[in-house]
Design a protein around this motif. Structure first.
Motif: not given
Length: 252
Positions: A60-85
């Motif tokens: 929960c923090e300010k970001d630079n838009g949706m795609y910046d937020a998506l990149n944050k999430g993907i970089r935190l991910a540890t799964g084999d496969v990544v998807g979004i919802l």
């Protein structure tokens, strides 16, 4: 196989709980769920906190838009496969992630999958008003502005590390750029799943009236130019004849 699901959200108190419950209600249990909240001010954060014991990571923090937020999430991910919802959307049923996992495990050559989406109106998520099928997609159609349904795209996490994340200099078409890079430039072996995987709310960034239409086509044209691919506004706007036809379709 662990699947990481990323939901990014900002001020979506009316829909975020539906999205969360859609993920947590999946029959497939080897899931890592990551929510990136851009410091919402409308009660979204409080709703997310109600599920903190079942969501693996909450930012929960300010970001630079949706795609910046998506990149944050993907970089935190540890799964084999990544998807979004997206926060306005939900999986079409509780078997979606099981279906996706089965496509990867059934064939070791599969590197990505995608399927169809159904568009719904607010408070009418049982009525499909537009059905977008990815069945016709071929990589040559990128030059006409076509792409598979991005919310249904799942691929191995390692490809983001190898081929790059979402461009943050784009406001609305970074998903087009990413799919073009992954599927056309780097030629991932992708399998089409012939069923509706996600229900999307009408009125999102890419479907929010004339201004979004003008913006997305301007960005797509620039993306194609950046990749030294041919295109024109005549081609890009011609695809809307297909989109009109989609409103007459319904999920079978």
């Amino acid at each position: 196989m662990k699947i990481s699901i990323i939901t990014v959200v900002y001020n979506r108190a009316a829909t975020i709980e539906r999205a969360i419950r859609s993920v947590l209600g999946q029959s497939y249990t080897n899931i890592e769920y990551i929510i990136v909240d851009g410091a919402s001010k409308d009660g979204t954060t409080a709703i997310i906190q109600q599920y903190k014991d079942r969501v693996h990571t909450i930012v929960c923090e300010k970001d630079n838009g949706m795609y910046d937020a998506l990149n944050k999430g993907i970089r935190l991910a540890t799964g084999d496969v990544v998807g979004i919802l997206h926060a306005d959307d939900e999986f079409a049923n509780d078997q979606v992630l099981a279906t996706i996992a089965s496509r990867f495990t059934a064939n070791v050559e599969v590197e990505a999958v995608y399927g169809d989406v159904g568009f719904v109106r607010k408070d009418q998520d049982d009525k499909i008003v537009r059905y977008y099928s990815s069945a016709i997609f071929k990589t040559k159609l990128f030059t006409w502005g076509f792409m598979p349904a991005h919310p249904t795209f799942f691929c191995y996490r390692r490809f983001f590390e190898t081929f790059g994340y979402y461009r943050t200099d784009l406001q609305i078409a970074a998903d087009f750029d990413l799919l073009l890079r992954f599927l056309r430039k780097h030629q991932l072996y992708a399998v089409y799943i012939p069923e509706m995987l996600v229900k999307m709310n009408m009125g999102g960034k890419s479907t929010n009236g004339l201004s979004s239409t003008l913006r997305i086509n301007k960005e797509i044209k620039q993306i194609l130019k950046d990749h030294q691919l041919p295109s024109s506004y005549v081609r890009l706007y011609a695809r809307y004849f297909v989109k009109v036809w989609e409103f007459g379709r319904r999920k079978k």
